[in-house]
Scaffold this motif. Structure first.
Motif, PDB file in Angstrom:
ATOM      1  N   GLU A   1      -5.050  12.303  42.620  1.00 57.66           N
ATOM      2  CA  GLU A   1      -5.386  10.879  42.614  1.00 57.66           C
ATOM      3  C   GLU A   1      -6.067  10.487  41.302  1.00 57.66           C
ATOM      4  OE1 GLU A   1      -7.773  10.324  46.052  1.00 57.66           O
ATOM      5  OE2 GLU A   1      -6.066  10.039  47.413  1.00 57.66           O
ATOM      6  N   TYR A   2      -6.958  11.359  40.849  1.00 57.76           N
ATOM      7  CA  TYR A   2      -7.667  11.109  39.594  1.00 57.76           C
ATOM      8  C   TYR A   2      -6.686  11.053  38.417  1.00 57.76           C
ATOM      9  CZ  TYR A   2     -10.647  11.925  35.546  1.00 57.76           C
ATOM     10  OH  TYR A   2     -11.251  11.843  34.320  1.00 57.76           O
ATOM     11  N   LEU A   3      -5.756  12.012  38.403  1.00 59.89           N
ATOM     12  CA  LEU A   3      -4.774  12.062  37.319  1.00 59.89           C
ATOM     13  C   LEU A   3      -3.846  10.844  37.333  1.00 59.89           C
ATOM     14  CD1 LEU A   3      -3.852  15.872  37.378  1.00 59.89           C
ATOM     15  CD2 LEU A   3      -5.140  14.654  35.605  1.00 59.89           C
ATOM     16  N   ILE A   4      -3.478  10.408  38.549  1.00 63.82           N
ATOM     17  CA  ILE A   4      -2.627   9.215  38.670  1.00 63.82           C
ATOM     18  C   ILE A   4      -3.350   7.980  38.160  1.00 63.82           C
ATOM     19  CG2 ILE A   4      -1.542   7.626  40.333  1.00 63.82           C
ATOM     20  CD1 ILE A   4      -0.884  10.164  42.017  1.00 63.82           C
ATOM     21  N   LEU A   5      -4.643   7.860  38.559  1.00 66.64           N
ATOM     22  CA  LEU A   5      -5.445   6.727  38.084  1.00 66.64           C
ATOM     23  C   LEU A   5      -5.604   6.768  36.568  1.00 66.64           C
ATOM     24  CD1 LEU A   5      -8.245   6.589  40.820  1.00 66.64           C
ATOM     25  CD2 LEU A   5      -6.519   4.838  40.372  1.00 66.64           C
ATOM     26  N   LEU A   6      -5.808   7.989  36.046  1.00 63.27           N
ATOM     27  CA  LEU A   6      -5.943   8.164  34.604  1.00 63.27           C
ATOM     28  C   LEU A   6      -4.660   7.756  33.884  1.00 63.27           C
ATOM     29  CD1 LEU A   6      -8.158   9.247  32.656  1.00 63.27           C
ATOM     30  CD2 LEU A   6      -6.936  11.433  32.675  1.00 63.27           C
ATOM     31  N   LEU A   7      -3.517   8.129  34.480  1.00 57.62           N
ATOM     32  CA  LEU A   7      -2.224   7.781  33.902  1.00 57.62           C
ATOM     33  C   LEU A   7      -2.006   6.265  33.911  1.00 57.62           C
ATOM     34  CD1 LEU A   7       0.530   8.711  32.781  1.00 57.62           C
ATOM     35  CD2 LEU A   7       1.361   8.806  35.150  1.00 57.62           C
ATOM     36  N   ILE A   8      -2.378   5.617  35.038  1.00 59.92           N
ATOM     37  CA  ILE A   8      -2.235   4.156  35.148  1.00 59.92           C
ATOM     38  C   ILE A   8      -3.110   3.462  34.107  1.00 59.92           C
ATOM     39  CG2 ILE A   8      -2.735   2.162  36.629  1.00 59.92           C
ATOM     40  CD1 ILE A   8      -1.936   3.961  39.036  1.00 59.92           C
ATOM     41  N   PHE A   9      -4.358   3.964  33.976  1.00 58.16           N
ATOM     42  CA  PHE A   9      -5.287   3.388  33.002  1.00 58.16           C
ATOM     43  C   PHE A   9      -4.745   3.539  31.575  1.00 58.16           C
ATOM     44  CE2 PHE A   9      -9.078   3.813  30.241  1.00 58.16           C
ATOM     45  CZ  PHE A   9      -9.628   2.553  30.448  1.00 58.16           C
ATOM     46  N   TRP A  10      -4.171   4.715  31.291  1.00 55.95           N
ATOM     47  CA  TRP A  10      -3.613   4.974  29.949  1.00 55.95           C
ATOM     48  C   TRP A  10      -2.426   4.050  29.660  1.00 55.95           C
ATOM     49  CZ3 TRP A  10       1.195   7.040  28.358  1.00 55.95           C
ATOM     50  CH2 TRP A  10       1.268   7.374  26.999  1.00 55.95           C
ATOM     51  N   ILE A  11      -1.554   3.865  30.678  1.00 54.82           N
ATOM     52  CA  ILE A  11      -0.390   2.977  30.523  1.00 54.82           C
ATOM     53  C   ILE A  11      -0.844   1.537  30.289  1.00 54.82           C
ATOM     54  CG2 ILE A  11       1.578   1.939  31.732  1.00 54.82           C
ATOM     55  CD1 ILE A  11       1.964   4.704  33.116  1.00 54.82           C
ATOM     56  N   MET A  12      -1.878   1.102  31.055  1.00 52.04           N
ATOM     57  CA  MET A  12      -2.400  -0.257  30.890  1.00 52.04           C
ATOM     58  C   MET A  12      -2.980  -0.459  29.496  1.00 52.04           C
ATOM     59  SD  MET A  12      -4.210  -0.932  34.572  1.00 52.04           S
ATOM     60  CE  MET A  12      -4.949  -2.481  34.082  1.00 52.04           C
ATOM     61  N   GLN A  13      -3.689   0.572  29.005  1.00 50.66           N
ATOM     62  CA  GLN A  13      -4.261   0.494  27.659  1.00 50.66           C
ATOM     63  C   GLN A  13      -3.165   0.362  26.604  1.00 50.66           C
ATOM     64  OE1 GLN A  13      -6.990   3.792  26.893  1.00 50.66           O
ATOM     65  NE2 GLN A  13      -8.611   2.305  26.624  1.00 50.66           N
ATOM     66  N   LYS A  14      -2.095   1.158  26.780  1.00 52.14           N
ATOM     67  CA  LYS A  14      -0.981   1.122  25.837  1.00 52.14           C
ATOM     68  C   LYS A  14      -0.314  -0.262  25.840  1.00 52.14           C
ATOM     69  CE  LYS A  14       1.021   4.246  23.981  1.00 52.14           C
ATOM     70  NZ  LYS A  14       1.012   4.688  22.559  1.00 52.14           N
ATOM     71  N   MET A  15      -0.125  -0.816  27.045  1.00 56.80           N
ATOM     72  CA  MET A  15       0.496  -2.135  27.169  1.00 56.80           C
ATOM     73  C   MET A  15      -0.369  -3.211  26.525  1.00 56.80           C
ATOM     74  SD  MET A  15       2.048  -1.967  31.036  1.00 56.80           S
ATOM     75  CE  MET A  15       2.574  -3.684  31.020  1.00 56.80           C
ATOM     76  N   GLN A  16      -1.683  -3.121  26.775  1.00 53.80           N
ATOM     77  CA  GLN A  16      -2.609  -4.092  26.206  1.00 53.80           C
ATOM     78  C   GLN A  16      -2.608  -4.008  24.680  1.00 53.80           C
ATOM     79  OE1 GLN A  16      -6.770  -3.607  27.242  1.00 53.80           O
ATOM     80  NE2 GLN A  16      -7.085  -5.820  27.243  1.00 53.80           N
ATOM     81  N   LYS A  17      -2.575  -2.784  24.170  1.00 56.80           N
ATOM     82  CA  LYS A  17      -2.553  -2.573  22.723  1.00 56.80           C
ATOM     83  C   LYS A  17      -1.288  -3.168  22.103  1.00 56.80           C
ATOM     84  CE  LYS A  17      -3.361   1.017  19.274  1.00 56.80           C
ATOM     85  NZ  LYS A  17      -3.534   2.477  19.034  1.00 56.80           N
ATOM     86  N   LYS A  18      -0.155  -2.984  22.809  1.00 52.92           N
ATOM     87  CA  LYS A  18       1.112  -3.541  22.330  1.00 52.92           C
ATOM     88  C   LYS A  18       1.068  -5.061  22.294  1.00 52.92           C
ATOM     89  CE  LYS A  18       4.808  -0.215  23.142  1.00 52.92           C
ATOM     90  NZ  LYS A  18       6.048   0.065  23.900  1.00 52.92           N
ATOM     91  N   LEU A  19       0.498  -5.651  23.370  1.00 52.23           N
ATOM     92  CA  LEU A  19       0.398  -7.112  23.430  1.00 52.23           C
ATOM     93  C   LEU A  19      -0.482  -7.660  22.311  1.00 52.23           C
ATOM     94  CD1 LEU A  19       0.008  -7.655  27.290  1.00 52.23           C
ATOM     95  CD2 LEU A  19       1.908  -8.435  25.877  1.00 52.23           C
ATOM     96  N   VAL A  20      -1.623  -6.976  22.066  1.00 49.81           N
ATOM     97  CA  VAL A  20      -2.528  -7.401  20.996  1.00 49.81           C
ATOM     98  C   VAL A  20      -1.835  -7.287  19.645  1.00 49.81           C
ATOM     99  CG1 VAL A  20      -4.650  -6.806  19.757  1.00 49.81           C
ATOM    100  CG2 VAL A  20      -4.652  -6.870  22.255  1.00 49.81           C
ATOM    101  N   GLN A  21      -1.110  -6.169  19.452  1.00 50.26           N
ATOM    102  CA  GLN A  21      -0.403  -5.958  18.192  1.00 50.26           C
ATOM    103  C   GLN A  21       0.683  -7.007  17.991  1.00 50.26           C
ATOM    104  OE1 GLN A  21      -1.244  -3.794  15.907  1.00 50.26           O
ATOM    105  NE2 GLN A  21       0.420  -4.297  14.499  1.00 50.26           N
ATOM    106  N   ARG A  22       1.408  -7.315  19.080  1.00 49.12           N
ATOM    107  CA  ARG A  22       2.469  -8.322  19.005  1.00 49.12           C
ATOM    108  C   ARG A  22       1.879  -9.694  18.659  1.00 49.12           C
ATOM    109  NH1 ARG A  22       5.897  -8.317  24.216  1.00 49.12           N
ATOM    110  NH2 ARG A  22       6.102  -6.143  23.588  1.00 49.12           N
TER     111      ARG A  22
END
Length: 242
Positions: free
Chosen positions: A9-30
């Motif tokens: 569960e921890y790893l899944i949450l960590l993965l979701i958090f990492w994906i959200m961070q990546k998406m947010q970074k892409k949006l900011v960069q765009r």
């Protein structure tokens, strides 16, 4: 078994958090890239704004007034010219401005154009009382470009009775800016091959498109030819909806 489950569960949450961070970074960069493109276009438009011929003509006229010892008029027009340059530099690298600031820039420009045409240019700028011009944001130079286009390609080649009006009014939940001139019209302007016809308007189209995407706004505009009963051009109307 609960520890492996907790770990999963921890790893899944960590993965979701990492994906959200990546998406947010892409949006900011765009958004950053879109903003950079907009600023480059704005600067390209700013370079076109105050054509050298207009600036030289204005300075020559002011110099002539000083030479004739008409100091009051000379100082007044010099003040308007300085204000125009100051506002142009102030917003050269900014994406947006208020409608109030944009209209002040336009007013200074039209005052100098009136002097250039020796009074043969009548202008009116009117806004409905309930409209707060300081809260309405637009891409800088949006209104000015349409006004400059009207003067440069429509009114300059009209021998007399030059008229230009700007009306700001409410249209349902939007604000409408209507710019009308009684110049020679776009058709005749193309026939006469007036310098640079359409280039500034082309840049404006790109700016409005990028601005709408960046700020989730919907600014639109429409350019309409005014004609008489025989189909001859009697001016142009631009309708900007903010």
């Amino acid at each position: 078994m609960k520890y492996p489950v907790f770990l999963a569960e921890y790893l899944i949450l960590l993965l979701i958090f990492w994906i959200m961070q990546k998406m947010q970074k892409k949006l900011v960069q765009r958004k950053f890239e879109t903003e950079k493109k907009l600023i480059r276009r704005q600067m390209a438009l700013s370079k076109r704004q105050l054509e050298p011929h207009f600036m030289l003509n204005t300075l020559n006229n002011i110099g002539f007034m000083f030479a004739k010892e008409n100091k009051d008029d000379a100082q007044y027009y010099f003040g308007r010219f300085a204000s125009l340059i100051h506002r142009g530099l102030k917003y050269a690298d900014q994406v947006e401005t208020t409608l109030s600031e944009e209209l002040e820039f336009v007013k200074d420009y039209l005052i100098l154009q009136k002097q250039r045409f020796e009074g043969e240019l009548k202008t009116t700028i009117e806004a409905e009382d309930e409209i707060d011009l300081n809260t309405i944001k637009i891409p800088h130079s949006l209104i000015f470009t349409f006004v400059e286009n009207a003067v440069k390609h429509g009114l300059r080649h009209k021998p007399d009775n030059r008229q230009l009006s700007i009306n700001i009014r409410k249209s349902r939940s939007k604000t409408e800016v209507v710019i009308t001139d009684n110049g020679i019209g776009r058709k005749q302007s193309k026939v006469m091959k007036t310098t640079g016809t359409g280039k500034g308007i082309g840049i404006v189209a790109n700016i409005v498109e990028g601005y709408n995407k960046l700020y989730s706004h919907y600014i639109s505009y429409e350019v309409r030819d005014l004609v008489d009963d025989s189909g001859e051009g009697i001016g142009t109307e631009v309708r900007v909806v903010v």
